[in-house]
Motif scaffolding. Structure first.
Motif, PDB file in Angstrom:
ATOM      1  N   LEU A 208       0.832  -1.208   0.000  1.00  0.00           N
ATOM      2  CA  LEU A 208       0.000   0.000   0.000  1.00  0.00           C
ATOM      3  C   LEU A 208       0.867   1.259   0.000  1.00  0.00           C
ATOM      4  O   LEU A 208       0.579   2.224  -0.711  1.00  0.00           O
ATOM      5  N   GLY A 209       1.929   1.258   0.799  1.00  0.00           N
ATOM      6  CA  GLY A 209       2.770   2.438   0.924  1.00  0.00           C
ATOM      7  C   GLY A 209       3.412   2.873  -0.377  1.00  0.00           C
ATOM      8  O   GLY A 209       3.645   4.070  -0.594  1.00  0.00           O
ATOM      9  N   LYS A 210       3.684   1.942  -1.278  1.00  0.00           N
ATOM     10  CA  LYS A 210       4.302   2.292  -2.559  1.00  0.00           C
ATOM     11  C   LYS A 210       3.389   3.150  -3.428  1.00  0.00           C
ATOM     12  O   LYS A 210       3.872   3.908  -4.274  1.00  0.00           O
ATOM     13  N   THR A 211       2.086   3.048  -3.234  1.00  0.00           N
ATOM     14  CA  THR A 211       1.142   3.791  -4.077  1.00  0.00           C
ATOM     15  C   THR A 211       0.759   5.151  -3.499  1.00  0.00           C
ATOM     16  O   THR A 211       0.203   5.983  -4.214  1.00  0.00           O
ATOM     17  N   LEU A 212       1.053   5.398  -2.228  1.00  0.00           N
ATOM     18  CA  LEU A 212       0.567   6.616  -1.572  1.00  0.00           C
ATOM     19  C   LEU A 212       1.243   7.895  -2.050  1.00  0.00           C
ATOM     20  O   LEU A 212       0.558   8.907  -2.234  1.00  0.00           O
ATOM     21  N   LYS A 215      -0.412   9.096  -5.087  1.00  0.00           N
ATOM     22  CA  LYS A 215      -1.842   9.310  -4.910  1.00  0.00           C
ATOM     23  C   LYS A 215      -2.134  10.586  -4.130  1.00  0.00           C
ATOM     24  O   LYS A 215      -3.143  11.255  -4.382  1.00  0.00           O
ATOM     25  N   TYR A 216      -1.272  10.920  -3.183  1.00  0.00           N
ATOM     26  CA  TYR A 216      -1.489  12.085  -2.322  1.00  0.00           C
ATOM     27  C   TYR A 216      -0.247  12.968  -2.356  1.00  0.00           C
ATOM     28  O   TYR A 216       0.867  12.495  -2.088  1.00  0.00           O
ATOM     29  N   GLU A 259      -6.259   4.588   4.667  1.00  0.00           N
ATOM     30  CA  GLU A 259      -5.898   3.660   3.602  1.00  0.00           C
ATOM     31  C   GLU A 259      -5.507   2.298   4.171  1.00  0.00           C
ATOM     32  O   GLU A 259      -5.897   1.247   3.622  1.00  0.00           O
ATOM     33  N   ILE A 260      -4.765   2.278   5.266  1.00  0.00           N
ATOM     34  CA  ILE A 260      -4.359   1.005   5.877  1.00  0.00           C
ATOM     35  C   ILE A 260      -5.577   0.257   6.397  1.00  0.00           C
ATOM     36  O   ILE A 260      -5.693  -0.970   6.242  1.00  0.00           O
TER      37      ILE A 260
END
Length: 297
Positions: A208-212, A215-216, A259-260
């Motif tokens: 998940l962290g790789k996409t944040l 995204k933000y 998100e998490i």
């Protein structure tokens, strides 16, 4: 009595008197108009100067530019208004010399009791000179937290995030925490039940962290898992940190936490529930309890 009334009437009906009054009123009106025009023209010149700062040899940050611009505008406004006030007094045939001399003596007497005012002005000068904080910065000082709206030589105006405006004397600004200078650090604690595997939860959070960051815009770098922070009764806590834009660490933490939570719920890892241990008096003792009773005997 009749002569006094007659003299007064002659004085009031004299054309020269009304000519002088009309001329004085016109001068005062022109002084006010010219003062307003000078302030408006001066503000445009100040804006033009700061707009062309990139072409000159001196470079300043945007936050310091806003502070200096507001301060120079205030100095211009006070100078023009004071000059206009003196000119209006001169138009009203009020002698300025004795008035200024009396003001100087009164100012000297008041100065001995105006130590706080002098302290505020000196503190305001050093706040601007040392660039401790600028207009638009998010700071914490004297128990007040919010965005700096204006910095003057005597007071500083701070707008809290709930809308209240706080006006602080600069002399009370003894310690400042400035959140707008460096990047922030969002800290997120994630509760994972003991039934879930740590490696699996860590893998999900890393993916998940790789996409944040893409995204933000508030999140600058990929969130990093520090490890297990604490071991609670029904769960263990995984600490995650992420670098954010200045003053956006709280917003970044809320975003990452949301998100998490969503991705863990979709992958079958739910929020841990509290656990209770029930004990019944009629329950037969276990082997450990029997051995403990024997030792006591």
């Amino acid at each position: 009595m009749e002569s006094i009334i007659e003299n007064t009437w002659n004085y009031l009906t004299e054309p020269k008197l009304w000519m002088n009054i009309g001329t004085g009123a016109l001068k005062i009106f022109l002084i006010i108009i010219i003062a307003m025009l000078l302030i408006r023209i001066g503000r445009k010149i100040i804006v033009r100067i700061f707009q062309n700062k990139s072409r000159g040899p001196f470079r300043i940050t945007e936050r310091r530019e806003n502070t200096l611009k507001k301060l120079i505008e205030n100095i211009l406004k006070y100078t023009v208004y004071f000059t206009a006030f003196v000119m209006i007094l001169d138009t009203l045939t009020i002698k300025i010399g004795p008035l200024l001399a009396g003001a100087g003596v009164a100012g000297l007497a008041i100065g001995f009791g105006a130590q706080n005012l002098v302290r505020d002005i000196i503190s305001g000068f050093f706040i601007i000179f040392e660039d401790q904080f600028s207009v638009g910065d998010y700071i914490l000082t004297s128990g007040v937290e919010g965005t700096v709206e204006e910095i003057g030589l005597r007071t500083t105006k701070i707008m809290s995030w709930t809308g209240e405006q706080h006006i602080l004397p600069n002399g009370n600004v003894t310690q400042v925490t400035n959140y707008s200078v460096h990047n922030g650090l969002a800290i997120i604690d994630v509760n994972i039940p003991y039934e879930s595997d740590f490696a699996e939860a860590e893998k999900i959070i890393e993916e998940l962290g790789k996409t944040l960051p893409d995204k933000y815009e508030e999140i600058i770098r990929q969130p990093e898992i520090i490890g297990v922070q604490t071991l609670a009764a029904s769960h263990y806590v995984i600490r995650v940190i992420a670098e954010t834009l200045p003053a956006y660490q709280w917003a970044g933490a809320r975003i990452i936490r949301k998100e998490i939570k969503e991705v863990l719920y979709k992958r079958g890892i739910e929020i841990p529930a509290p656990r209770l241990v029930m004990y019944s008096r009629n329950q037969e003792p276990t082997s450990l309890e029997m051995e403990r009773d024997k030792e006591i005997e």
